[in-house]
Design a protein around this motif. Sequence first.
Motif, PDB file in Angstrom:
ATOM      1  N   UNK A 214       0.842  -0.804   0.306  1.00 29.49           N
ATOM      2  CA  UNK A 214       0.212  -0.140   0.255  1.00 29.49           C
ATOM      3  C   UNK A 214       0.989   1.360   0.205  1.00 29.49           C
ATOM      4  N   UNK A 215       0.468   2.259  -0.986  1.00 30.84           N
ATOM      5  CA  UNK A 215       1.741   3.281  -1.427  1.00 30.84           C
ATOM      6  C   UNK A 215       0.929   4.143  -0.513  1.00 30.84           C
ATOM      7  N   UNK A 216       1.720   5.240   0.731  1.00 35.44           N
ATOM      8  CA  UNK A 216       0.877   5.547   1.525  1.00 35.44           C
ATOM      9  C   UNK A 216       2.279   6.941   1.657  1.00 35.44           C
ATOM     10  N   UNK A 217       3.253   7.122   0.387  1.00 35.30           N
ATOM     11  CA  UNK A 217       3.651   8.274   0.499  1.00 35.30           C
ATOM     12  C   UNK A 217       3.199   9.243   0.845  1.00 35.30           C
ATOM     13  N   UNK A 218       1.874  10.245   0.131  1.00 35.84           N
ATOM     14  CA  UNK A 218       0.902  10.795  -0.096  1.00 35.84           C
ATOM     15  C   UNK A 218       0.823  11.429   1.699  1.00 35.84           C
ATOM     16  N   UNK A 250      11.923   6.194   3.243  1.00 34.27           N
ATOM     17  CA  UNK A 250      11.962   4.826   3.346  1.00 34.27           C
ATOM     18  C   UNK A 250      10.263   4.510   4.478  1.00 34.27           C
ATOM     19  N   UNK A 251       9.484   4.667   4.482  1.00 35.75           N
ATOM     20  CA  UNK A 251       8.671   4.409   5.231  1.00 35.75           C
ATOM     21  C   UNK A 251       7.175   4.848   4.871  1.00 35.75           C
ATOM     22  N   UNK A 252       7.277   5.026   3.489  1.00 42.51           N
ATOM     23  CA  UNK A 252       5.892   5.604   2.517  1.00 42.51           C
ATOM     24  C   UNK A 252       5.533   4.283   2.142  1.00 42.51           C
TER      25      UNK A 252
END
Length: 277
Positions: A214-218, A250-252
């Motif tokens: 799951x891309x949560x970079x934003x 790193x955590x996105x």
Amino acid sequence: MTDRPLTLMAVHAHPDDEATGTGGVLARYAAEGIRTVLVTCTDGGCGDGPGGVKPGDPGHDPAAVALMRRQELEASCGVLKVTDLEMLDYADSGMMGWPSNDAPGSFWQTPVREGAARLAELMRHYRPDVVVTYDENGFYGHPDHIQAHRITMAALEMTALTPKVYWTTMPRSGMQRFGEIMREFGEDMPEPDPAEAAALAEIGLPDDEITTWVDTTAFSGQKFDALAAHASQGENIFFLKMGKERFGELMGMETFVRVQDATGAAIPEDDLFAGLR
């Protein structure tokens, strides 16, 4: 169809676990209008006290630490826009092997069925479509994480609900990069002994065994700020030293293993709610 909103329930062991493990998905899905429910199982009383005083050291007051950590947790939930916070308030058991593991009333000493029955009531109330918790080893062997896994899986068996169920994990490739960045920001960190190194090498999963990316970079800025809300805990300082940009790099991406599903959604997937909307 009903008017009930789609609901994510994350079951975590301590205040601050919600930020490190699932801060991105909590923030992302809240922004998408999904109800986010955080269940925190312990009071965090075995965490650091003011000034970094450690459990067992003079001046460490577990009750005062628990109060401070509850306030930090509430602030973190505000940052992540968590809809509902539920606290089971079991006593923090501390790390594996600590005397606090055996303390009466500690989460580790709580019968699984007792904790599961309380969690099952919350599940019946919120009727989550997605449930997230740890794997059988609590990701890295912490007793309270293991117990959170146990009561979650037992609670699901006690209900007639059929949510998608996920366990948090990290890709081994990401763990390797994480270690490199830890050394970059903490040059004085001692090299782990061979036994510790072997244990660390077993954390996470090979990339091809991870079902859900799951891309949560934003939302990594919110995740960073949620972690900063738990600034009393020394282990978080490393993340905060990185700054938001490196932290997001790193955590996105948050990764999971899907262990229960009635939707038939194809894997790998990039959305915990794939097949539900």
